[in-house]
Design an enzyme around this catalytic site. Structure first.
Site, PDB file in Angstrom:
ATOM      1  N   TYR A   1      45.280  40.421  49.715  1.00 22.30           N
ATOM      2  CA  TYR A   1      46.131  39.278  49.360  1.00 22.30           C
ATOM      3  C   TYR A   1      46.628  39.479  47.948  1.00 22.30           C
ATOM      4  O   TYR A   1      45.843  39.792  47.040  1.00 22.30           O
ATOM      5  CB  TYR A   1      45.360  37.952  49.449  1.00 22.30           C
TER       6      TYR A   1
ATOM      7  N   ASP B   1      46.307  45.899  42.075  1.00 23.98           N
ATOM      8  CA  ASP B   1      46.360  44.447  41.880  1.00 23.98           C
ATOM      9  C   ASP B   1      44.994  44.033  41.319  1.00 23.98           C
ATOM     10  O   ASP B   1      44.043  43.844  42.077  1.00 23.98           O
ATOM     11  CB  ASP B   1      46.666  43.751  43.207  1.00 23.98           C
TER      12      ASP B   1
ATOM     13  N   LYS C   1      44.843  35.278  36.459  1.00 21.75           N
ATOM     14  CA  LYS C   1      43.552  34.583  36.359  1.00 21.75           C
ATOM     15  C   LYS C   1      42.945  34.659  34.948  1.00 21.75           C
ATOM     16  O   LYS C   1      43.436  34.020  34.020  1.00 21.75           O
ATOM     17  CB  LYS C   1      42.605  35.104  37.437  1.00 21.75           C
TER      18      LYS C   1
HETATM   19  P1  KE4 Z   1      48.334  33.494  41.963  1.00 26.88           P
HETATM   20  O1  KE4 Z   1      49.830  33.530  42.294  1.00 26.88           O
HETATM   21  O2  KE4 Z   1      47.569  32.561  42.879  1.00 26.88           O
HETATM   22  O3  KE4 Z   1      48.068  33.254  40.488  1.00 26.88           O
HETATM   23  O4  KE4 Z   1      47.758  34.975  42.226  1.00 26.88           O
HETATM   24  C1  KE4 Z   1      47.961  35.566  43.480  1.00 26.88           C
HETATM   25  C2  KE4 Z   1      46.903  36.645  43.678  1.00 26.88           C
HETATM   26  C3  KE4 Z   1      47.271  37.966  43.505  1.00 26.88           C
HETATM   27  N1  KE4 Z   1      46.366  38.962  43.665  1.00 26.88           N
HETATM   28  C4  KE4 Z   1      45.082  38.692  43.994  1.00 26.88           C
HETATM   29  C5  KE4 Z   1      44.124  39.824  44.156  1.00 26.88           C
HETATM   30  C6  KE4 Z   1      44.661  37.350  44.178  1.00 26.88           C
HETATM   31  O5  KE4 Z   1      43.376  37.100  44.519  1.00 26.88           O
HETATM   32  C7  KE4 Z   1      45.584  36.306  44.019  1.00 26.88           C
HETATM   33  C8  KE4 Z   1      45.217  34.854  44.245  1.00 26.88           C
HETATM   34  N2  KE4 Z   1      43.871  34.617  44.660  1.00 26.88           N
HETATM   35  C9  KE4 Z   1      43.663  33.409  45.441  1.00 26.88           C
HETATM   36  C10 KE4 Z   1      42.205  33.310  45.890  1.00 26.88           C
HETATM   37  N3  KE4 Z   1      41.651  34.532  46.322  1.00 26.88           N
HETATM   38  C11 KE4 Z   1      44.055  32.197  44.657  1.00 26.88           C
HETATM   39  C12 KE4 Z   1      43.682  30.891  45.299  1.00 26.88           C
HETATM   40  C13 KE4 Z   1      44.891  30.179  45.827  1.00 26.88           C
HETATM   41  O6  KE4 Z   1      45.768  30.841  46.410  1.00 26.88           O
HETATM   42  O7  KE4 Z   1      44.922  28.947  45.653  1.00 26.88           O
END
Ligand code: KE4
Length: 426
Positions: free
Chosen positions: A144, A239, A267
């Site tokens: 993801y 990533d 994050k």
């Molecule tokens: P954001 O757009 O949510 O800041 O980041 C996307 C993203 C990109 N790459 C990785 C490896 C990630 O884990 C994420 C987002 N992680 C999720 C939970 N595993 C965020 C939680 C959510 O979507 O509310």
């Protein structure tokens, strides 16, 4: 536990916000029940709207590696805000933040700040296409990378938790350029590269998968991706939105000794404020506007408040021994839970890296999305609720990481293990 106020708020929220949440990952769809509405956090703990206290292992899905409301981070953000929250023009804080990131992450010479991990990976894909002149992307089943159209294909995290492999509304031509390999399966990558010789712009991978649950790379896997990318003229994108400043100060690339061409961050780098980043060598980043033809922009990118919080976070993470402490507590939790599950004769696999682990209800090892999907998610859901009833807040999905911060104490570890023991045998 009485969660009347959370229920009231959820009822109100659902009349105003799709599903009552601003991100599906918070919806508890895969575990059932009513999401807890939180009101306050401090260190490793968070309190809900009914005043119940929890040891928090979501930690805002990773950003809070120093715990909730760290006083020095709060002060840094407050001080910055008092001088103006955004200028839409460069500030010294962005320069200081860029220096910290470039000093920390081996593969980064130039870095561009954005506002989320999604923006970081979306921009990294565009950069890879612009730099190589190619269009196809390889990602991994269960990986993801945020909600960019090109990456919502066989995605993990909240997408998998909803039981949908892809998203409605993504243009089929867009998704068609994204091909899916299997994590920890080098041959599946090689087959795609051979089938589409000269067409693949990039391979994007979470160097430690976090969105199928935590699944570390098997020995040689990341090295094989580096070799394949080089031999096929594709870029390798790490990533590190989860692993950046978590697996180690230099991210997973510094742990495994494999250098990507482009690194995505998010994050932790924002210290709890909206920050994402993508970076690479000067050679590759020359492609990015205003230097080159690849356009990417953002009103609040690099805003002073978020930069101040990020700078303070990275400064605090340079404290000697802090990652040893986080790794030690992660190991205590992972091995302690392994013992608790074994004593309760409940089959479990616990995968962990510094600062993150996942409890899989499975007899068989979990090494990819296929094996993660074969785990007993009903058992996970029961365990999740039993733990929240005992004052411990795990992620509300089997396909997520439990995050360990520098604020989690030995007492938190003991309380968590006791809660798990009681939840499984009580
Ligand atoms: P954001 O757009 O949510 O800041 O980041 C996307 C993203 C990109 N790459 C990785 C490896 C990630 O884990 C994420 C987002 N992680 C999720 C939970 N595993 C965020 C939680 C959510 O979507 O509310």
């Amino acid at each position: 536990m009485d969660r009347k106020r959370s229920t009231e708020l959820f009822d109100q929220a659902r009349n105003l916000i799709p599903g009552g949440v601003n991100s599906p990952a918070r919806a508890w769809n895969s575990v059932g029940g009513t999401p807890i509405f939180f009101e306050r956090g401090e260190g490793s703990r968070a309190w809900d709207a009914d005043g119940n206290s929890y040891i928090d292992y979501v930690c805002s899905w990773g950003p809070l590696i120093l715990g909730h409301a760290h006083p020095e981070i709060i002060k840094a953000a407050q001080d910055a805000a008092g001088s103006g929250t955004s200028f839409g023009a460069p500030t010294e804080l962005e320069v200081r933040m860029a220096q910290l990131v470039a000093d920390a992450v081996p593969s980064i010479e130039l870095v561009r700040f954005v506002n989320s991990g999604t923006e970081a990976t979306m921009s990294a894909l565009r950069l890879a296409r612009a730099y190589t002149g190619r269009n196809r992307i390889i990602k991994f089943d269960g990986g993801y990378h945020g909600h960019d159209d090109a990456l919502l294909v066989e995605a993990g995290s909240g997408v998998a938790a909803q039981g949908i492999a892809n998203s409605a509304g993504v243009h089929p031509d867009y998704a068609a350029a994204t091909m899916v390999a299997d994590y920890n399966d080098t041959a599946s990558v090689e087959r795609l590269l051979e089938a589409y010789k000269g067409e693949v712009a990039a391979i994007i991978v979470e160097p430690v998968a976090g969105n199928m649950g935590v699944v570390p790379p098997q020995p040689g896997f990341l090295e094989s991706l580096r070799e394949l990318a080089d031999s096929h003229g594709a870029l390798l994108i790490f990533d590190e939105v989860i692993t950046g400043f978590r697996a180690a100060y230099g991210g997973a690339q510094s742990v495994y000794g494999v250098g990507p061409d482009i690194t995505c961050l998010g994050k932790i780098v924002g210290g709890g404020f909206p920050v994402g980043a993508y970076g690479a060598s000067k050679e590759i980043m020359q492609t990015v506007a205003p230097l080159g033809p690849m356009y990417q922009a953002g009103t609040l990118s690099g805003n002073p408040v978020a930069m101040a919080a990020g700078i303070k976070t990275l400064e605090l993470l340079q404290e000697p021994g802090i990652y040893d402490r986080i790794a030690a507590n992660t190991e205590k939790l992972a091995s302690g839970l392994g013992t608790v599950f074994a004593e309760a004769e409940v089959p479990a696999q616990i995968n962990s890296v510094c600062g993150a682990f996942t409890v899989f209800f499975s007899e068989a090892p979990v090494t990819d999305m296929k094996s993660a999907s074969a785990t007993d998610r009903d058992a996970f859901a029961r365990f999740f609720h039993a733990m929240t009833e005992r004052g411990v807040y795990p992620p509300p999905s089997q396909f997520e990481a439990w995050f360990v911060s520098a604020a989690h104490t030995d007492e938190d570890v003991e309380q968590t293990l006791a809660a798990a023991r009681d939840a499984l045998t009580g």
